[in-house]
Write an enzyme that holds these catalytic residues in place. Structure first.
Site, short mmCIF file in Angstrom:
data_model
loop_
_atom_site.label_atom_id
_atom_site.label_comp_id
_atom_site.label_asym_id
_atom_site.label_seq_id
_atom_site.Cartn_x
_atom_site.Cartn_y
_atom_site.Cartn_z
N ASP A 17 0.81 -1.22 0.00
CA ASP A 17 0.00 0.00 0.00
C ASP A 17 0.85 1.27 0.00
O ASP A 17 0.37 2.33 -0.41
CB ASP A 17 -0.92 0.02 1.23
CG ASP A 17 -1.93 -1.11 1.22
OD1 ASP A 17 -2.25 -1.59 0.12
OD2 ASP A 17 -2.37 -1.51 2.30
N LYS A 217 19.57 6.11 5.53
CA LYS A 217 19.54 4.69 5.17
C LYS A 217 20.93 4.08 5.28
O LYS A 217 21.89 4.74 4.92
CB LYS A 217 19.03 4.55 3.73
CG LYS A 217 17.62 5.06 3.50
CD LYS A 217 17.21 5.01 2.03
CE LYS A 217 17.91 6.02 1.17
NZ LYS A 217 17.39 6.08 -0.22
N ASP A 242 18.24 1.88 -5.94
CA ASP A 242 19.30 1.37 -6.81
C ASP A 242 20.54 0.90 -6.05
O ASP A 242 21.47 0.40 -6.67
CB ASP A 242 19.73 2.46 -7.81
CG ASP A 242 20.42 3.63 -7.12
OD1 ASP A 242 19.81 4.22 -6.19
OD2 ASP A 242 21.56 3.95 -7.49
#
Length: 304
Positions: A17, A217, A242
């Site tokens: 979602d 991240k 990526d």
């Protein structure tokens, strides 16, 4: 591991979602939008999927990145945009930080920190400042009120900035060391990869002999904030990016689905190498590959 089939893509579209996209190498390269990116984002929005954008690049603020995406044809709001510069600011706000931050970074990082009330030292204000080596005893004077060194990509890095940050960290054990990200390289233009923020972070690890707290991240902070703020379940969220060591690892470690696109840092050879231990749920050439299922999506995929 093999490239995603239409069945794989359709299952992902039905299962997730919330779709979380990296920017550099995933949606754009430099100032060029990757083919199919606009159309796929529009497809997700048509089915009422939640869309978010997460980048480790700390040189620009959320507002600037959202404006760039919108100008390129992908409508994006500031609330949908997450940057590692915002992560640093949100973290300091969450712990009620009330000291000054010494910034190795650019305008976007200072903008986000200032927005949450953090007074910044350094950053663009120290661009071009040099150590006076003509002195018999060269000296860098450090603001004693600095309680955190915050490091992002700084394309104007200098010895003066590194020395200032080193003194803050080495001489004050209570001074926090925060890394927006430790990316080795980034796609800041279409033709080349460039040295990333990890370059600056590594220099300070070496000089201060301290390890930073990572906020971008693959650390969990951004996804924690995103899920809590937007009421998103991790098992209903997929990360599209990526980079194996940031985007994909981030999703795997934090309980989200993952899709690796080969339009940026990671090549198919690297992904399929026996030495690679980071395996996405899906992989494809680029984000435009999702469009092969456009006419196969059942109407009940829409979030009501």
């Amino acid at each position: 591991m093999k490239k995603a089939t239409d069945r794989d893509k359709l299952e992902a579209f039905q299962q997730y979602d919330a779709w979380v996209f990296d920017l550099d190498g995933t949606l754009w390269k430099g100032s060029t939008l990757i083919p199919g990116a606009k159309e796929f984002i529009e497809l997700l929005r048509y089915y009422n999927k939640k869309v978010f954008f997460v980048t480790n690049n700390a040189t620009k603020s959320r507002a600037t990145n959202a404006a760039k995406l919108t100008a390129m044809g992908i409508n994006a709001t500031q609330a949908e945009m997450y940057t590692s510069s915002f992560a640093a600011a949100a973290y300091l706000k969450a712990i009620s930080f009330n000291k000054k931050a010494y910034v190795i970074g650019e305008e976007g990082l200072v903008e986000e920190l200032t927005a949450v009330g953090v007074q910044c030292v350094g950053g663009p204000a120290h661009r071009g400042v040099e150590v006076d080596w003509s002195q018999a005893e060269p000296h860098v004077e450090v603001d004693p009120e600095v309680g955190a060194v915050v490091v992002g990509l700084d394309r104007y890095i200098s010895y003066y900035k590194l020395q200032y940050a080193t003194l803050c960290l080495a001489n004050n054990d209570s001074c926090m060391f925060l890394a927006c990200n430790t990316d080795a390289r980034g796609h800041f233009s279409q033709a080349q990869e460039w040295a990333g923020a990890g370059t600056m972070v590594a220099a300070l690890i070496g000089s201060s002999e301290r390890e930073p707290m990572l906020l971008g991240k693959p650390a969990s902070f951004i996804l924690d904030h995103l899920c809590a703020t937007h009421q998103v379940a991790r098992d209903k969220t997929i990360v599209v990016g990526d980079r194996l060591d940031t985007d994909i690892l981030w999703g795997i470690q934090n309980g989200a689905g993952t899709c690796c696109v080969l339009s940026g840092v990671t090549s198919e050879a690297q992904l399929l190498a026996e030495s690679n231990k980071v395996h996405p749920k899906l992989y494809m050439s680029d984000i435009g590959d999702f469009l092969t299922i456009k006419n196969q999506i059942p109407s009940n995929c829409a979030i009501m």
